[in-house]
Every structure is written in structure tokens, then in C-alpha cells.
Design a protein around this motif. Structure first.
Motif, PDB file in Angstrom:
ATOM      1  N   ALA A 121       0.848  -1.189   0.000  1.00  0.00           N
ATOM      2  CA  ALA A 121       0.000   0.000   0.000  1.00  0.00           C
ATOM      3  C   ALA A 121       0.886   1.241   0.000  1.00  0.00           C
ATOM      4  O   ALA A 121       2.034   1.195   0.463  1.00  0.00           O
ATOM      5  N   PRO A 122       0.377   2.364  -0.504  1.00  0.00           N
ATOM      6  CA  PRO A 122       1.188   3.588  -0.507  1.00  0.00           C
ATOM      7  C   PRO A 122       1.345   4.200   0.878  1.00  0.00           C
ATOM      8  O   PRO A 122       2.321   4.882   1.147  1.00  0.00           O
ATOM      9  N   LYS A 123       0.361   3.916   1.779  1.00  0.00           N
ATOM     10  CA  LYS A 123       0.409   4.508   3.111  1.00  0.00           C
ATOM     11  C   LYS A 123      -0.065   3.488   4.144  1.00  0.00           C
ATOM     12  O   LYS A 123      -1.016   2.741   3.897  1.00  0.00           O
ATOM     13  N   TYR A 124       0.604   3.501   5.301  1.00  0.00           N
ATOM     14  CA  TYR A 124       0.269   2.563   6.370  1.00  0.00           C
ATOM     15  C   TYR A 124      -0.036   3.311   7.663  1.00  0.00           C
ATOM     16  O   TYR A 124       0.499   4.404   7.920  1.00  0.00           O
ATOM     17  N   LEU A 125      -0.866   2.682   8.496  1.00  0.00           N
ATOM     18  CA  LEU A 125      -1.116   3.154   9.851  1.00  0.00           C
ATOM     19  C   LEU A 125      -0.851   1.984  10.784  1.00  0.00           C
ATOM     20  O   LEU A 125      -1.560   0.973  10.748  1.00  0.00           O
ATOM     21  N   PHE A 126       0.217   2.089  11.590  1.00  0.00           N
ATOM     22  CA  PHE A 126       0.547   1.067  12.575  1.00  0.00           C
ATOM     23  C   PHE A 126      -0.028   1.517  13.926  1.00  0.00           C
ATOM     24  O   PHE A 126       0.202   2.656  14.346  1.00  0.00           O
ATOM     25  N   ILE A 127      -0.738   0.618  14.599  1.00  0.00           N
ATOM     26  CA  ILE A 127      -1.333   0.939  15.902  1.00  0.00           C
ATOM     27  C   ILE A 127      -0.979  -0.184  16.870  1.00  0.00           C
ATOM     28  O   ILE A 127      -1.291  -1.357  16.613  1.00  0.00           O
ATOM     29  N   SER A 128      -0.345   0.160  17.986  1.00  0.00           N
ATOM     30  CA  SER A 128       0.056  -0.871  18.943  1.00  0.00           C
ATOM     31  C   SER A 128      -0.088  -0.370  20.367  1.00  0.00           C
ATOM     32  O   SER A 128      -0.208   0.829  20.626  1.00  0.00           O
ATOM     33  N   ALA A 129      -0.060  -1.330  21.288  1.00  0.00           N
ATOM     34  CA  ALA A 129      -0.069  -1.019  22.721  1.00  0.00           C
ATOM     35  C   ALA A 129       0.841  -2.006  23.426  1.00  0.00           C
ATOM     36  O   ALA A 129       0.875  -3.194  23.073  1.00  0.00           O
ATOM     37  N   GLY A 130       1.596  -1.526  24.422  1.00  0.00           N
ATOM     38  CA  GLY A 130       2.470  -2.397  25.193  1.00  0.00           C
ATOM     39  C   GLY A 130       3.465  -3.128  24.316  1.00  0.00           C
ATOM     40  O   GLY A 130       4.069  -2.567  23.407  1.00  0.00           O
ATOM     41  N   SER A 131       3.614  -4.438  24.573  1.00  0.00           N
ATOM     42  CA  SER A 131       4.573  -5.218  23.788  1.00  0.00           C
ATOM     43  C   SER A 131       4.038  -5.578  22.415  1.00  0.00           C
ATOM     44  O   SER A 131       4.729  -6.239  21.633  1.00  0.00           O
ATOM     45  N   GLY A 132       2.817  -5.130  22.082  1.00  0.00           N
ATOM     46  CA  GLY A 132       2.304  -5.280  20.729  1.00  0.00           C
ATOM     47  C   GLY A 132       3.097  -4.486  19.711  1.00  0.00           C
ATOM     48  O   GLY A 132       2.874  -4.610  18.505  1.00  0.00           O
ATOM     49  N   VAL A 133       4.028  -3.677  20.183  1.00  0.00           N
ATOM     50  CA  VAL A 133       4.884  -2.894  19.292  1.00  0.00           C
ATOM     51  C   VAL A 133       5.867  -3.778  18.517  1.00  0.00           C
ATOM     52  O   VAL A 133       6.384  -3.370  17.471  1.00  0.00           O
ATOM     53  N   THR A 134       6.116  -5.012  18.991  1.00  0.00           N
ATOM     54  CA  THR A 134       7.218  -5.802  18.448  1.00  0.00           C
ATOM     55  C   THR A 134       7.088  -6.121  16.962  1.00  0.00           C
ATOM     56  O   THR A 134       8.056  -5.926  16.209  1.00  0.00           O
ATOM     57  N   PRO A 135       5.949  -6.636  16.452  1.00  0.00           N
ATOM     58  CA  PRO A 135       5.906  -6.916  15.009  1.00  0.00           C
ATOM     59  C   PRO A 135       5.982  -5.649  14.166  1.00  0.00           C
ATOM     60  O   PRO A 135       6.517  -5.660  13.055  1.00  0.00           O
ATOM     61  N   LEU A 136       5.449  -4.545  14.692  1.00  0.00           N
ATOM     62  CA  LEU A 136       5.479  -3.288  13.954  1.00  0.00           C
ATOM     63  C   LEU A 136       6.881  -2.691  13.948  1.00  0.00           C
ATOM     64  O   LEU A 136       7.276  -2.019  12.997  1.00  0.00           O
ATOM     65  N   MET A 137       7.658  -2.964  15.005  1.00  0.00           N
ATOM     66  CA  MET A 137       9.062  -2.561  15.007  1.00  0.00           C
ATOM     67  C   MET A 137       9.825  -3.327  13.937  1.00  0.00           C
ATOM     68  O   MET A 137      10.682  -2.764  13.234  1.00  0.00           O
ATOM     69  N   SER A 138       9.522  -4.623  13.782  1.00  0.00           N
ATOM     70  CA  SER A 138      10.173  -5.422  12.753  1.00  0.00           C
ATOM     71  C   SER A 138       9.861  -4.869  11.371  1.00  0.00           C
ATOM     72  O   SER A 138      10.759  -4.722  10.528  1.00  0.00           O
ATOM     73  N   ALA A 157       0.441   3.145  22.238  1.00  0.00           N
ATOM     74  CA  ALA A 157      -0.110   3.481  23.548  1.00  0.00           C
ATOM     75  C   ALA A 157       0.656   2.738  24.634  1.00  0.00           C
ATOM     76  O   ALA A 157       0.938   1.545  24.499  1.00  0.00           O
ATOM     77  N   ALA A 158       0.992   3.463  25.712  1.00  0.00           N
ATOM     78  CA  ALA A 158       1.719   2.863  26.825  1.00  0.00           C
ATOM     79  C   ALA A 158       1.230   3.470  28.126  1.00  0.00           C
ATOM     80  O   ALA A 158       0.580   4.521  28.141  1.00  0.00           O
ATOM     81  N   ARG A 159       1.569   2.806  29.215  1.00  0.00           N
ATOM     82  CA  ARG A 159       1.150   3.341  30.525  1.00  0.00           C
ATOM     83  C   ARG A 159       1.904   4.622  30.862  1.00  0.00           C
ATOM     84  O   ARG A 159       1.347   5.541  31.440  1.00  0.00           O
ATOM     85  N   SER A 160       3.169   4.689  30.517  1.00  0.00           N
ATOM     86  CA  SER A 160       3.974   5.877  30.836  1.00  0.00           C
ATOM     87  C   SER A 160       5.080   6.001  29.792  1.00  0.00           C
ATOM     88  O   SER A 160       5.389   5.037  29.080  1.00  0.00           O
ATOM     89  N   PRO A 161       5.717   7.171  29.672  1.00  0.00           N
ATOM     90  CA  PRO A 161       6.801   7.331  28.701  1.00  0.00           C
ATOM     91  C   PRO A 161       7.931   6.324  28.881  1.00  0.00           C
ATOM     92  O   PRO A 161       8.493   5.835  27.895  1.00  0.00           O
TER      93      PRO A 161
END
Length: 358
Positions: A121-138, A157-161
Motif C-alpha cells: 500500500a502507498p500509506k500505512y497506519l501502525f497501531i500498537s499497545a504495550g509489547s504489541g509494538v514488536t511486530p510493527l518494530m520489525s 499506547a503505553a502506561r507511561s513514557p
């Protein structure tokens, strides 16, 4: 030093060979990245976003746990997983407490269909929370290494910075290419540190500000199931074409298309008839599922105090006596109020027969 300069082998790693832990890198509190190499020197070939299953020798007997690969196949000398010890976690807790460089584990995979290279796709929107960031980091690392960073808005989204996993690495990439835009939201700030980003649970208003062109983007989402359900509800309410929505689950990663679950979300349909009983007023009104309780009340001459009309201010909170509604709010009601039977009339759609105290 010999290990660092040794060329990797001429065939990809297969899961008949164990993985050897090469490095453990702390990420946040109770989160660490474990990097593995193949003892034979084989390289790693997989799709960014896929997962592996590890056989972990925990006390009481081995258990198998599945983890998304957080590294990218564009860096084939090693493979990494990032583990956050969840409450009651057996495998993750053992890894954080006991897994060290030199130890070998049996592994199965890689597998999975959650990868943006399967959906160009020409544009993506990645949305994650907590350790759900891992596949999007890859996926993001793969895009960076490709030399042609696509248009990605990365919402996390995370509980704190301090609990934003990979924050510095993501910011390092975003600082240097315009194609990667980061949007973080937190529940609470860290002590003695100011926070200038978004605060609170991700909602429709935030999403519209973070990615105004979200309707044009291919969405990839990963996080706890309640978080992903909230994201799906938001997108449906905003008119997003869910054919372009993809998600990975913490609980049951999907190995192939045949295992992909059918997302049986409630979607109000204008062709389905509903009925609202306004108990205090003695009025019964027929309507469509796409009508809001507030709109139907006004059409019947009833006054429910309201303000924003999109689930933010909470002015139109009323008690539901019976029935089901589909409500997608923007923070104007608490979970405790919802458990007690309250709804926001402005963003609640009746599903079937509903009765309210109005």
C-alpha cells in the motif's frame, strides 16, 4: 572477535537446529530483547511481523510460548524477540530471570501472516499497545533498511513514557526520514519529567488528529484484545473499510490464512430495525440500528441534556435498563459507569430492543 567477522552460512536457519542466546538487552522495566544466533552460522529468513515458538525449560516441565520477532530479516545474522513479563507469566518471567548468553533453546517457526509486505500500500497506519509494538518494530526496521521508507504513521499506547518499548530507536529513525511519523499516547507521566504528547486512552478524536488521512491507510494493529477491539470499534464508527484492517493477537498468533479468525464485531446496519423504550416517558420508538439514542429521543420530543455529541463531555449519560447498544465513546464515560449500566446517548446505537431511563 572471530565470531564478529565470521561470514554467515549459505543456507537459512531451520527449526531442526536450536537457537543460541547471544545477547540480552534490557528495554524497559520487566522487558528485555533476547538476540539469538544459529550455532551453524545459518542466516535467518522470514517476513517482518512473523513469530517463533520457543520451548522453555521452566520448573515443572517444558512449556511452549510464542513470541513475535522484533528484529528484521534485513539483518539476517541474528533473530530477536522482545519479552515483557505479564502478570502471571511463566515463560516470560523465566526468560527474564534465567535466559543468558550461551544457553540454547529449541524453537519452531518462523510462521504467521501478519506482515505488511503481504499487503502493499502507498500509506500505512501502525497501531500498537504495550509489547504489541514488536511486530510493527520489525516492519518499520525492514522499511528503514530498504532505503525507501514508505509513508507510515506509527501510533503507540503505553502506561507511561518510560514504558514505551523501542522509543529511542523509533525516534532515531523518525528524526531522519519524513516518511515515519510517531504518535505516542500515555496514561500517566513519569515523575519529574514533563510530557508534551497525547494523554489518555486512544480514541476517535486522537486518531483523527494523529492520522487525518486514516481512511486512506492500510492498518496493522497489535496489542491486548480489549485494545484491538476498541481500535476496531473506532474504525468501524469512523467509516473505515475493514478489508484493509489487519491484526495480530497476543493470545493466539495466526500461522496461516486458514487459522485467521473471523472478526465478528457488532456493526450497526441501517437496514436492521431496532426499538427504544423510554421508560420514564412511556414512549416506544421504532428506529434503525444506525440511529443514536439521543437522535431518537429528540425526534420524539424528549430532552436529554447533551453537549459535544461525540462521546467526549459525558453530558448525555443515562442509565440503560435492558437490551444492548453499540457505543464508541471518546472518554466521556468510565468503565465503572458502563458496568453499572450507564451509556452515552449521543454515541450509543440500539441493537434490537433497548429500554432506557428517560
Amino acid at each position: 572477535m572471530a565470531v564478529l567477522v565470521k561470514a554467515f552460512g549459505d543456507r537459512p536457519w531451520k527449526d531442526d537446529e536450536p537457537l543460541e542466546c547471544a545477547m540480552v538487552v534490557p528495554e524497559t522495566q520487566d522487558t528485555a530483547t533476547f538476540t539469538f544466533r544459529a550455532p551453524s552460522g545459518s542466516y535467518f529468513d522470514y517476513q517482518p511481523g512473523q513469530f517463533v515458538t520457543l520451548d522453555l525449560p521452566v520448573p515443572g516441565g517444558n512449556v511452549q510460548r510464542t513470541y513475535t520477532i522484533s528484529s528484521s530479516p534485513s539483518r539476517p545474522l541474528s533473530i530477536s524477540i522482545t519479552v515483557k513479563a505479564q502478570p502471571g507469566s511463566q515463560g516470560g518471567r523465566w526468560m527474564l530471570d534465567h535466559l543468558r548468553p550461551g544457553m540454547k533453546l529449541k524453537a519452531f517457526g518462523p510462521a504467521g501472516i501478519f506482515s505488511f509486505i503481504r499487503h502493499e500500500a502507498p500509506k500505512y497506519l501502525f497501531i500498537s499497545a504495550g509489547s504489541g509494538v514488536t511486530p510493527l518494530m520489525s516492519m518499520t526496521t525492514w522499511a528503514w533498511d530498504s532505503g525507501e521508507m514508505p509513508d507510515i504513521v506509527f501510533v503507540h499506547a503505553a502506561r507511561s513514557p518510560s514504558e514505551i518499548i523501542f522509543r529511542q530507536r523509533l525516534e532515531q529513525m523518525a528524526d531522519r526520514v519524513p516518511g515515519l511519523q510517531l504518535r505516542f499516547t500515555i496514561e500517566d507521566a513519569d515523575p519529574f519529567r514533563t510530557w508534551h504528547g497525547y494523554r489518555g486512552r486512544l480514541n476517535q478524536i486522537m486518531l483523527g488528529l494523529m492520522a487525518p488521512d486514516y481512511l486512506e491507510r492500510e492498518v496493522f494493529c497489535c496489542g491486548p484484545e480489549p485494545f484491538m477491539q476498541a481500535v476496531r470499534d473506532m474504525l468501524v464508527a469512523l467509516g473505515y473499510d475493514m478489508e484493509h484492517y489487519h491484526q495480530e493477537s497476543f493470545g493466539a498468533p495466526v500461522r496461516n490464512e486458514a487459522e485467521a479468525p473471523v472478526l465478528d464485531d457488532v456493526i450497526p446496519d441501517e437496514t436492521n430495525q431496532a426499538q427504544i423504550t423510554f421508560a420514564s416517558s412511556g414512549i416506544i420508538a421504532k428506529c434503525a440500528e444506525t440511529d443514536t439514542v439521543l437522535g431518537v429521543a429528540k425526534s420524539q420530543g424528549l430532552n436529554i441534556p447533551s453537549g459535544c455529541t461525540f462521546g467526549l463531555c459525558g453530558t448525555c449519560k443515562i442509565r440503560k435498563i435492558s437490551g444492548d447498544v453499540h457505543m464508541v465513546h471518546n472518554g466521556g464515560i468510565t468503565d465503572e459507569d458502563i458496568e453499572e449500566g450507564y451509556i452515552l446517548a449521543c454515541c450509543s446505537h440500539p441493537i434490537g430492543a433497548v429500554a432506557v431511563e428517560v
